[in-house]
Design an enzyme around this catalytic site. Structure first.
Site, PDB file in Angstrom:
ATOM      1  N   ASP A   1     -26.796   2.139 -23.325  1.00 26.29           N
ATOM      2  CA  ASP A   1     -26.931   0.701 -23.226  1.00 26.29           C
ATOM      3  C   ASP A   1     -27.414   1.310 -21.758  1.00 26.29           C
ATOM      4  OD1 ASP A   1     -24.895  -1.883 -22.836  1.00 26.29           O
ATOM      5  OD2 ASP A   1     -27.025  -1.745 -22.057  1.00 26.29           O
TER       6      ASP A   1
HETATM    7  C1  GLC Z   1     -27.106  -5.281 -21.747  1.00 23.45           C
HETATM    8  C2  GLC Z   1     -25.933  -4.799 -23.012  1.00 23.45           C
HETATM    9  C3  GLC Z   1     -26.500  -4.569 -23.405  1.00 23.45           C
HETATM   10  C4  GLC Z   1     -27.779  -5.549 -23.911  1.00 23.45           C
HETATM   11  C5  GLC Z   1     -28.769  -4.577 -22.961  1.00 23.45           C
HETATM   12  C6  GLC Z   1     -30.405  -4.757 -22.829  1.00 23.45           C
HETATM   13  O1  GLC Z   1     -26.690  -4.166 -19.745  1.00 23.45           O
HETATM   14  O2  GLC Z   1     -24.928  -4.179 -22.247  1.00 23.45           O
HETATM   15  O3  GLC Z   1     -25.680  -5.434 -24.979  1.00 23.45           O
HETATM   16  O4  GLC Z   1     -28.324  -4.707 -25.816  1.00 23.45           O
HETATM   17  O5  GLC Z   1     -28.644  -4.599 -21.750  1.00 23.45           O
HETATM   18  O6  GLC Z   1     -30.076  -6.072 -22.340  1.00 23.45           O
END
Ligand code: GLC
Length: 753
Positions: free
Chosen positions: A229
């Site tokens: 993430d």
């Molecule tokens: C965010 C979310 C994730 C997302 C990523 C990119 O923090 O937790 O679901 O795909 O960052 O935006």
């Protein structure tokens, strides 16, 4: 040049660069070897492609496109075909926008109804979530675009999601929090998986070898790459060793420098780096070979996405929770729409899934030719002005026949990044609905919500239509459902409890300093409320229709199987009402007399069928080992206890229409490591134990009966007392009571083990 040749030509620096993002949304290129940078972007209900300055919370601009219903709505459709259709549409849009990987779907379990991101997740049930997620991923990947299901795993709250530690026992982890991912990986083979921010039992997911390698790859056969993430990357060496491949976002050179240093110092093996690089290149080569970059938009698509599909999804997801002959609405009646959401509906969640919509329909405009009047009723941004607005609405309602109140959770109540404090609607809305329900008029409530809500006014209203977060077409879909142009067919994919404190995670959410102990174990959602026989506001799987369905002729093709076999059940479903409609037939299984704690029932099948009035259809389900199994933490796998099981067919978890019993013989023995302190009944449960120790115990019980050894004052219970005492005592007690020698007890154990 194939991937292994390519990797063999790379410098260590080039390899390290491929394990670290190039910028917020791209992987790094290696021009020297003709390797491009590939773009990825969110998300589960629409394309959040950013061309300007990027962010991962949806605060900054992204391209204009269509916003589809959120996962909590789509899950209520129980429609895997529609879910796949959404995946296909998003896959096409990714190709048109030159996106190689879509960051979705989200499939974390709904442990608590107040998790801020529940709108983005499917269910409290892993089987339903897994099947829907698999359909979505199959759809996306059928277009040559990689899907990236998230967030692996036990990311079930927003509070301190980047540092918190989810403390979960092994059985609960596999039976509840991993099972949806397992179904997804085995059925849809995602090209990537996003690991969660949090820790699991003290180890961050981004460097958790048990999860990223032992479970995901070795046990389930996942062959894609793992991406963090955004911002979840920790120490590079531990990450790569654990099975992490790509750290996002990119932009800095720290991660790649750390990789190079770790390899050069001998802390990290370059062979592991090569494996990670290969996994990433395999996926994007696949994307290169399979993406249809000439994909044309469908007839109804805006060139960006498909508004008509958004409407179809919304119409098939809405849940009719209550209807006392108030719906469908009839023309010619004086109808008042009350509520800001009738004009400016809440139709999506906030955060990284947030879409920059081209067009959002609202119910008031969509009902333009119905002659409805309108009163605002409340102000989500300025509740202080709601008192006057409520008075105006009550006044306007005086000469209406039917009042339709558009209510729900404002964006400030639930979002990525924070959790809700409770499950209540805004106080001004509850007051409005309550006052309107005392005017002696028919009152219909239309809800817009990303998660379960309480309804203190439920007894005073005549109907509740839950649109959840229905996407851009929310207004048009709502009007078509209210007037019966479409018959509601959704059912709840999460329980709506009466109050938050009824929820099993209540005492351990969000946990001290964001470290939740999953003390409720496997008992989340309906598994808990049913076990506790606790009344709920609306149960899992509940949803009404404008027509009625009857179930008959329930059959099973075998009365007894082993856990290596399958068994089929079938049911005839009839539409006995006057509207065409869709019914979600649900199949639940429970073990009649389990030797371990198990839920009263678990969803193990569902099918959505469409029937005209008077029409019927035979619905068949096939059950296999996993329909009967629970996760055994001694075996470290799913295990079927021999015994009788109830196979239930119903219209919801609490509306079981028919039950049939089947005997299942387990063929896998639990590992024997019996000691002299093992209770006799545990030894008798095993095959060898029954063979060796069984006759000994039978003899002891028979002799006791013969000698009249039971306590006469207890009557028949005397024999039961003696038998329970014998079977529950440690096997060594046979020697303590002089029934056999200590050596013989040990010899018997050696024979069994
Ligand atoms: C965010 C979310 C994730 C997302 C990523 C990119 O923090 O937790 O679901 O795909 O960052 O935006």
């Amino acid at each position: 040049m194939n991937v292994s040749e390519l990797v063999s030509k790379m410098t260590l620096q080039e390899k390290a660069s491929l394990l670290s993002g190039g910028d917020f949304w791209h992987t790094q290129a290696v021009e020297r070897l003709g390797i491009k940078g590939y773009m990825m972007c969110d998300g589960p209900n629409g394309l959040r492609k950013q061309e300007g300055s990027p962010d991962h919370l949806g605060k900054k601009e992204s391209i204009k496109t269509v916003c589809y219903p959120s996962a909590n709505a789509l899950a209520s459709s129980f429609d895997v075909d529609l879910e796949k259709k959404l995946g296909e549409s998003l896959g096409d849009e990714c190709n048109r926008e030159h996106i190689s990987m879509l960051l979705g779907p989200g499939l974390n379990m709904k442990r608590s109804p107040v998790c801020g991101r529940n709108f983005e997740y499917f269910s409290e049930d892993p089987y339903l979530a897994g099947k829907l997620a698999a359909a979505f991923v199959s759809g996306v990947q059928s277009k040559g675009v990689a899907a990236c299901p998230k967030h692996f795993a036990t990311n079930n709250q927003e509070y301190r999601r980047m540092s918190g530690n989810s403390i979960v026992d092994e059985r609960t982890l596999h039976e509840i929090y991993l099972q949806a991912f397992e179904i997804l990986v085995k059925e849809a083979h995602p090209k990537s998986i996003m690991c969660a921010y949090n820790q699991l039992n003290g180890t961050y997911l981004s460097e958790n070898k048990y999860m990223l390698t032992d479970v995901l790859r070795d046990k389930w056969g996942f062959d894609g790459f793992v991406v963090t993430d955004w911002g979840a990357g920790k120490g590079p060496a531990k990450g790569v060793e654990a099975g992490l491949d790509l750290v996002m976002p990119g932009g800095g050179s720290d991660h790649e420098k750390a990789i190079v240093a770790a390899v050069e110092s001998g802390e990290l093996s370059e062979a592991l780096v090569d494996k990670a690089v290969s996994r990433i290149l395999d996926v994007f080569n696949w994307n290169e070979e399979n993406a249809d970059l000439d994909a044309k938009p469908s007839d109804d698509a805006t060139g960006k996405a498909d508004y008509a599909l958004a409407k179809e999804l919304a119409e098939n997801s809405a849940v009719l929770l209550k209807n006392n002959k108030a719906l469908p609405l009839e023309d010619g009646k004086k109808i008042l729409f009350v509520g800001e959401f009738a004009k400016r509906p809440r139709y999506q969640g906030s955060g990284s899934s947030h879409i920059n919509s081209i067009y959002v329909s609202n119910a008031l405009d969509a009902a333009g030719d119905k002659g409805v009047s309108f009163a605002r009723g409340y102000d989500t941004l300025d509740p202080k002005s709601s008192d006057n607005l409520r008075k105006e609405a009550v006044q306007a309602a005086q000469d209406a026949d039917i009042i339709v109140v558009f209510a729900g959770l404002p964006a400030s109540y639930e979002s990525e990044g924070f959790d809700r404090d409770d499950i209540n609607l805004p106080q001004d809305q509850n007051k409005l609905i309550d006052e309107l329900s005392h005017l002696g008029k028919k009152v219909v409530v239309v809800l817009h919500n990303g998660g379960a809500v309480s309804m203190p006014w439920i007894d005073g209203v005549d109907a509740v239509l839950d649109m959840m977060l229905a996407g851009d077409a929310v207004g048009e879909a709502t009007v078509r459902l209210l007037w019966g142009d479409v018959n509601p067919s959704g059912k709840l994919a999460e329980t709506y409890p009466v109050k938050l404190s009824d929820n099993p995670s209540f005492l351990n959410f969000p946990g001290d300093h964001g470290n939740p102990v999953y003390a409720e174990g496997i008992y989340i959602g309906y598994r808990y409320y049913e076990k506790k026989r606790m009344p709920v506001l609306f149960p899992f799987g509940h949803g009404l229709s404008y027509t009625e369905f009857e179930y008959s002729n329930y059959e099973i093709d075998k009365e007894s199987i082993t856990d290596k076999d399958t068994v089929n059940v079938s049911i005839d479903v009839w539409n006995v009402g006057r509207y065409a409609g869709k019914e979600i037939v649900q199949l639940y299984v429970s073990e009649n007399d389990p030797r371990v704690s198990r839920p009263h029932k678990e969803l193990k099948g569902f099918k959505k069928i469409e029937l005209a009035p008077g029409q019927s259809q035979k619905v068949t389900f096939t059950l296999d080992k996993r329909s009967f199994a629970y996760y055994n933490d001694k075996l470290h796998d799913f295990y079927v206890e021999s015994g009788d099981y109830s196979v239930m067919i119903g219209a919801s978890s609490s509306d079981i229409r028919h039950t049939i019993s089947v005997h299942v013989e387990g063929t896998v023995d639990l590992p024997y490591n019996f000691t002299t302190f093992t209770p006799i009944e545990d030894i008798l449960e095993s095959r060898k134990g029954k063979e060796v120790l069984g006759p000994v115990i039978d003899k002891v019980l028979a002799e006791n009966d013969k000698e009249g050894g039971n306590d006469e004052s207890l009557g028949e219970a005397g024999a039961k007392m003696f038998e329970k005492m014998i079977k529950e005592m440690p096997v060594l007690s046979l020697a303590s009571f002089g029934m056999m020698s200590v050596d013989d007890v040990q010899k018997m154990l050696d024979q069994i083990n």
